[in-house]
Design an enzyme around this catalytic site. Structure first.
Site, mmCIF file in Angstrom:
data_model
loop_
_atom_site.group_PDB
_atom_site.id
_atom_site.type_symbol
_atom_site.label_atom_id
_atom_site.label_comp_id
_atom_site.label_asym_id
_atom_site.label_seq_id
_atom_site.Cartn_x
_atom_site.Cartn_y
_atom_site.Cartn_z
ATOM 1 N N ASP A 55 0.833 -1.206 0.000
ATOM 2 C CA ASP A 55 0.000 0.000 0.000
ATOM 3 C C ASP A 55 0.872 1.262 0.000
ATOM 4 O OD1 ASP A 55 -1.752 2.195 0.967
ATOM 5 O OD2 ASP A 55 -3.215 0.589 1.277
ATOM 6 N N CYS A 114 -6.528 -2.157 5.401
ATOM 7 C CA CYS A 114 -5.808 -2.877 4.349
ATOM 8 C C CYS A 114 -6.789 -3.417 3.313
ATOM 9 C CB CYS A 114 -4.999 -4.020 4.957
ATOM 10 S SG CYS A 114 -4.072 -4.989 3.745
#
Length: 220
Positions: free
Chosen positions: A44, A101
């Site tokens: 990410d 997430c």
């Protein structure tokens, strides 16, 4: 092309700034690397390992993949770990997940994403393993807890790898940490599953799971 050119321009400014602060910075950096830390984190873009830990180039060895997984068949990850442990002799390995997430959420919701679905099966296994705990939670807390469980399971996986087992057996001082990063506040959280050898790996794993169960019970 303008956006790409901006990256090159930014790099020139960054390099100039470092040289102004320390004229010999890149000369010293080019000689060798000796990081004390290995970071295994999520891909990410909102979780920049060096920036959020305040470390400089050469201080943090980094491996990233979707949802910060340590899988025993992933030669990419294991090669990084072996180099870090056996060659660089890092002292600390940090497995860091993060709240919010997308990989964890996709593992729960299971949309059709193609190849990534195969990768996320490893998180779905964690979901099913702890379904009795997770099934009682509201969705947002469930995803946050699964993020933490995922980190704990990856610490456990790494600790059981032949790389770590061999390092500990020969007395090498290398510690595995499990952390979670909050994109919403920029803070790192220690999940208290720190393992320094085979014995503490088992103890801290059980301790971490028990803590999550106790935390959930207190939320009821």
């Amino acid at each position: 092309m303008k956006d790409i050119d901006t990256l090159i321009s930014n790099n020139a400014l960054w390099s100039k700034m470092l040289v102004e602060e320390d004229p010999g910075f890149f000369e010293k950096l080019a000689q060798a690397q000796k990081p004390r830390f290995l970071w295994i984190g999520c891909s990410d873009s909102r979780v920049p390992a060096e920036r959020l830990t305040g470390l400089e180039p050469g201080e943090l060895f980094v491996h990233r993949n979707v949802a910060n997984l340590v899988i025993h068949t992933d030669l990419n990850c294991l090669s990084v770990v072996q180099y870090a442990v056996d060659v660089l002799e890092v002292e600390h390995i940090i497995i860091c997940g993060h709240y919010g997430c997308g990989g964890v959420q996709a593992a729960v919701e299971n949309p059709e994403l193609g190849l990534i679905n195969n990768w996320l099966l490893h998180i779905r296994d964690i979901w099913f393993k702890h379904s009795s705990l997770l099934g009682e939670m509201p969705q947002e807390r469930r995803l946050d807890t699964l993020c933490e469980l995922n980190v704990m399971e990856q610490v456990y996986n790494l600790g059981h790898s032949t790389i770590m087992q061999s390092a500990w057996k020969r007395g090498q001082k290398v510690t595995i940490h499990g952390w979670a990063y909050g994109i919403h506040d920029g803070l790192l959280r220690d999940l208290d599953v720190t393992a320094t050898n085979r014995e503490t790996l088992e103890q801290r794993y059980r301790h971490g799971i028990s803590n999550l169960k106790l935390k959930h019970a207190n939320h009821k």
